[in-house]
Motif scaffolding. Structure first.
Motif, PDB file in Angstrom:
ATOM      1  N   ASP A   1      49.517  30.655  35.709  1.00  0.00           N
ATOM      2  CA  ASP A   1      49.001  31.934  36.220  1.00  0.00           C
ATOM      3  C   ASP A   1      48.644  31.834  37.705  1.00  0.00           C
ATOM      4  OD1 ASP A   1      49.307  33.260  33.841  1.00  0.00           O
ATOM      5  OD2 ASP A   1      47.198  33.179  33.254  1.00  0.00           O
ATOM      6  N   ALA A   2      48.167  30.680  38.127  1.00  0.00           N
ATOM      7  CA  ALA A   2      47.824  30.487  39.543  1.00  0.00           C
ATOM      8  C   ALA A   2      49.082  30.583  40.397  1.00  0.00           C
ATOM      9  CB  ALA A   2      47.141  29.135  39.748  1.00  0.00           C
ATOM     10  N   ILE A   3      50.095  29.824  40.018  1.00  0.00           N
ATOM     11  CA  ILE A   3      51.335  29.797  40.808  1.00  0.00           C
ATOM     12  C   ILE A   3      52.005  31.169  40.808  1.00  0.00           C
ATOM     13  CG2 ILE A   3      53.685  28.836  40.886  1.00  0.00           C
ATOM     14  CD1 ILE A   3      52.354  26.185  39.827  1.00  0.00           C
ATOM     15  N   ALA A   4      52.086  31.799  39.636  1.00  0.00           N
ATOM     16  CA  ALA A   4      52.774  33.100  39.531  1.00  0.00           C
ATOM     17  C   ALA A   4      52.083  34.166  40.381  1.00  0.00           C
ATOM     18  CB  ALA A   4      52.835  33.537  38.072  1.00  0.00           C
ATOM     19  N   GLN A   5      50.760  34.163  40.377  1.00  0.00           N
ATOM     20  CA  GLN A   5      50.037  35.188  41.143  1.00  0.00           C
ATOM     21  C   GLN A   5      50.191  34.983  42.646  1.00  0.00           C
ATOM     22  OE1 GLN A   5      46.193  36.841  39.138  1.00  0.00           O
ATOM     23  NE2 GLN A   5      46.180  34.630  38.881  1.00  0.00           N
ATOM     24  N   VAL A   6      50.141  33.734  43.081  1.00  0.00           N
ATOM     25  CA  VAL A   6      50.300  33.449  44.517  1.00  0.00           C
ATOM     26  C   VAL A   6      51.717  33.842  44.947  1.00  0.00           C
ATOM     27  CG1 VAL A   6      50.362  31.628  46.276  1.00  0.00           C
ATOM     28  CG2 VAL A   6      48.516  31.664  44.574  1.00  0.00           C
ATOM     29  N   GLU A   7      52.685  33.459  44.118  1.00  0.00           N
ATOM     30  CA  GLU A   7      54.093  33.806  44.376  1.00  0.00           C
ATOM     31  C   GLU A   7      54.251  35.324  44.484  1.00  0.00           C
ATOM     32  OE1 GLU A   7      58.168  33.343  44.840  1.00  0.00           O
ATOM     33  OE2 GLU A   7      56.549  31.891  45.081  1.00  0.00           O
ATOM     34  N   ALA A   8      53.497  36.079  43.676  1.00  0.00           N
ATOM     35  CA  ALA A   8      53.615  37.544  43.641  1.00  0.00           C
ATOM     36  C   ALA A   8      52.774  38.239  44.714  1.00  0.00           C
ATOM     37  CB  ALA A   8      53.219  38.057  42.258  1.00  0.00           C
ATOM     38  N   GLY A   9      51.994  37.476  45.497  1.00  0.00           N
ATOM     39  CA  GLY A   9      51.277  38.115  46.604  1.00  0.00           C
ATOM     40  C   GLY A   9      49.764  38.015  46.591  1.00  0.00           C
ATOM     41  N   ALA A  10      49.183  37.284  45.632  1.00  0.00           N
ATOM     42  CA  ALA A  10      47.721  37.104  45.655  1.00  0.00           C
ATOM     43  C   ALA A  10      47.342  36.172  46.805  1.00  0.00           C
ATOM     44  CB  ALA A  10      47.235  36.532  44.325  1.00  0.00           C
ATOM     45  N   ALA A  11      46.342  36.563  47.599  1.00  0.00           N
ATOM     46  CA  ALA A  11      45.889  35.733  48.723  1.00  0.00           C
ATOM     47  C   ALA A  11      44.643  34.947  48.348  1.00  0.00           C
ATOM     48  CB  ALA A  11      45.608  36.610  49.938  1.00  0.00           C
ATOM     49  N   ILE A  12      43.972  35.391  47.286  1.00  0.00           N
ATOM     50  CA  ILE A  12      42.775  34.732  46.760  1.00  0.00           C
ATOM     51  C   ILE A  12      42.932  34.761  45.234  1.00  0.00           C
ATOM     52  CG2 ILE A  12      40.246  34.957  46.469  1.00  0.00           C
ATOM     53  CD1 ILE A  12      40.137  36.345  49.218  1.00  0.00           C
ATOM     54  N   LEU A  13      42.455  33.730  44.548  1.00  0.00           N
ATOM     55  CA  LEU A  13      42.510  33.734  43.081  1.00  0.00           C
ATOM     56  C   LEU A  13      41.107  33.804  42.499  1.00  0.00           C
ATOM     57  CD1 LEU A  13      45.242  30.999  42.412  1.00  0.00           C
ATOM     58  CD2 LEU A  13      45.516  33.499  42.265  1.00  0.00           C
ATOM     59  N   ASP A  14      40.878  34.770  41.613  1.00  0.00           N
ATOM     60  CA  ASP A  14      39.632  34.853  40.858  1.00  0.00           C
ATOM     61  C   ASP A  14      39.711  33.835  39.719  1.00  0.00           C
ATOM     62  OD1 ASP A  14      37.172  36.917  40.324  1.00  0.00           O
ATOM     63  OD2 ASP A  14      38.003  36.269  38.401  1.00  0.00           O
ATOM     64  N   VAL A  15      38.621  33.081  39.523  1.00  0.00           N
ATOM     65  CA  VAL A  15      38.576  32.084  38.444  1.00  0.00           C
ATOM     66  C   VAL A  15      37.364  32.367  37.567  1.00  0.00           C
ATOM     67  CG1 VAL A  15      38.578  29.639  37.869  1.00  0.00           C
ATOM     68  CG2 VAL A  15      39.556  30.392  40.041  1.00  0.00           C
ATOM     69  N   ASN A  16      37.636  32.664  36.295  1.00  0.00           N
ATOM     70  CA  ASN A  16      36.581  32.984  35.332  1.00  0.00           C
ATOM     71  C   ASN A  16      36.741  32.057  34.143  1.00  0.00           C
ATOM     72  OD1 ASN A  16      35.510  34.341  32.858  1.00  0.00           O
ATOM     73  ND2 ASN A  16      34.919  35.941  34.300  1.00  0.00           N
ATOM     74  N   ALA A  17      35.632  31.421  33.716  1.00  0.00           N
ATOM     75  CA  ALA A  17      35.686  30.445  32.617  1.00  0.00           C
ATOM     76  C   ALA A  17      34.877  30.929  31.412  1.00  0.00           C
ATOM     77  CB  ALA A  17      35.165  29.090  33.107  1.00  0.00           C
ATOM     78  N   GLY A  18      34.806  32.227  31.234  1.00  0.00           N
ATOM     79  CA  GLY A  18      33.972  32.799  30.173  1.00  0.00           C
ATOM     80  C   GLY A  18      34.572  32.690  28.786  1.00  0.00           C
ATOM     81  N   VAL A  19      34.538  31.480  28.209  1.00  0.00           N
ATOM     82  CA  VAL A  19      34.982  31.264  26.831  1.00  0.00           C
ATOM     83  C   VAL A  19      33.745  31.176  25.947  1.00  0.00           C
ATOM     84  CG1 VAL A  19      36.173  29.694  25.244  1.00  0.00           C
ATOM     85  CG2 VAL A  19      37.037  30.003  27.583  1.00  0.00           C
ATOM     86  N   PRO A  20      33.649  32.037  24.896  1.00  0.00           N
ATOM     87  CA  PRO A  20      32.465  32.021  24.043  1.00  0.00           C
ATOM     88  C   PRO A  20      32.152  30.624  23.497  1.00  0.00           C
ATOM     89  CG  PRO A  20      33.885  33.880  23.477  1.00  0.00           C
ATOM     90  CD  PRO A  20      34.628  33.059  24.483  1.00  0.00           C
ATOM     91  N   ARG A  21      30.897  30.232  23.556  1.00  0.00           N
ATOM     92  CA  ARG A  21      30.392  28.943  23.048  1.00  0.00           C
ATOM     93  C   ARG A  21      30.941  27.719  23.767  1.00  0.00           C
ATOM     94  NH1 ARG A  21      31.269  32.289  19.142  1.00  0.00           N
ATOM     95  NH2 ARG A  21      33.324  31.442  18.723  1.00  0.00           N
ATOM     96  N   ALA A  22      31.598  27.877  24.899  1.00  0.00           N
ATOM     97  CA  ALA A  22      32.073  26.710  25.656  1.00  0.00           C
ATOM     98  C   ALA A  22      30.998  26.269  26.646  1.00  0.00           C
ATOM     99  CB  ALA A  22      33.351  27.063  26.396  1.00  0.00           C
TER     100      ALA A  22
END
Ligand code: THG
Length: 286
Positions: free
Chosen positions: A54-75
């Motif tokens: 997802d990181a590579i695909a979004q940058v390739e498609a034009g994202a200049a910044i990547l949002d990173v969210n780790a909200g997995v329940p009970r993790a």
């Protein structure tokens, strides 16, 4: 009318400038397990393949910044967020937007991050302001302020403007530069709330005019529960950019929305010689 401010976000080696006088900056939203059962299962098992893809695909498609969210329940969110950031740092140089409501996770991420991150987010709630703003100051980060507080998301433009003012006053008081504050006036679903689109657009306009700050928004919410979402999202995106949105949180792989961003930049004189528009056209034709 306040002057247009420039927010600069940095990775170890790249710098991204956000301003009303520059092309729109796409913050890629995909690295987020919320509502993605399969990604949640992968992350619980310590599998970061989808994150990397997802990181590579979004940058390739034009994202200049990547949002990173780790909200997995009970993790263990601090540990998971750190692992996700390490994997992303290993494969791309774009700066990151750290998306967490967990203060321990935020601090762990800021400690590790080798650049100037955009922190997503603080809001007008007293406990949030007290916990998060000192971390922003300590690590020299930039911060997104959501226009909501202990009473929820206000239904009027004036109240959203008031919360933006409160966040800005509190942040600048402890020495965070005004240009490092980005405001998110919040998009609610037009399917659920009559006038949600108009309030979002008017709030962008009012906050941008009053403070000159950069504006972000998770725009896809606007069409939740309505058919043909991408067409609505694309139109809303163009209108929001005209109103002062400078760094939408969105999925650049959605073609209609991405084209709306590029077309809006062209219409607003932020794409000299239509270089970005024509570049994207050529890439699509390949
Ligand atoms: N403001 C700020 N931060 C935010 C939001 C915001 N962070 C989270 C969210 N909202 C923006 N991020 C996402 C990430 C993924 C999706 C939507 C918003 C997403 N949505 C699909 C959908 O809506 O149908 C469901 C998942 C899918 O199948 O793709 O993916 O508002 N500051």
């Amino acid at each position: 009318m306040a002057e247009h401010l420039t927010t600069t976000i940095k990775s170890e080696i790249q710098e991204v400038s956000i301003s009303r006088d520059l092309p729109t900056i796409i913050i890629g939203e995909r690295i987020n397990p919320t509502g993605r059962k399969k990604l949640q299962e992968e992350l619980k098992k310590g599998n970061f393949d989808t994150v990397s893809r997802d990181a590579i695909a979004q940058v390739e498609a034009g994202a200049a910044i990547l949002d990173v969210n780790a909200g997995v329940p009970r993790a263990d969110e601090p540990a998971l967020l750190v692992e996700m950031i390490k994997h992303i740092l290993a494969i791309t140089d774009v700066p990151l937007c750290i998306d967490t409501a967990n203060v321990a996770a935020l601090e762990a991420a800021l400690k590790l991050y080798p650049g100037k991150a955009l922190v997503n987010s603080v809001n007008g709630e007293e406990n949030k302001l007290e916990a998060i703003l000192p971390l922003i100051k300590e690590y020299g980060a930039a911060v997104i302020g959501l226009t909501m507080d202990d009473d929820g998301i206000p239904k009027t433009v004036q109240k959203r403007l008031d919360i933006a003012r409160k966040i800005i006053e509190r942040a600048t008081k402890i020495g965070i530069p005004l240009e490092d504050i980005v405001i998110d006036p919040l998009a609610l679903s037009m399917g659920a709330e009559e006038g949600a689109g108009k309030i979002a657009l008017k709030s962008i306009q009012a906050i941008s005019k009053e403070f000159g700050v950069n504006i972000t928004m998770g725009c896809s919410n606007i069409s939740f529960g309505i058919p043909d979402r991408e067409a609505i999202n694309a139109t809303f995106m163009g209108m929001a950019i005209c109103c002062g949105l400078t760094c939408p949180i969105t999925n650049p792989l959605k073609e209609q929305v991405h084209m709306a961003i590029l077309a809006a930049d062209l219409c607003m004189g932020r794409d000299e010689f239509a270089t970005n528009w024509i570049g994207a056209y050529r890439k699509r034709k390949k």
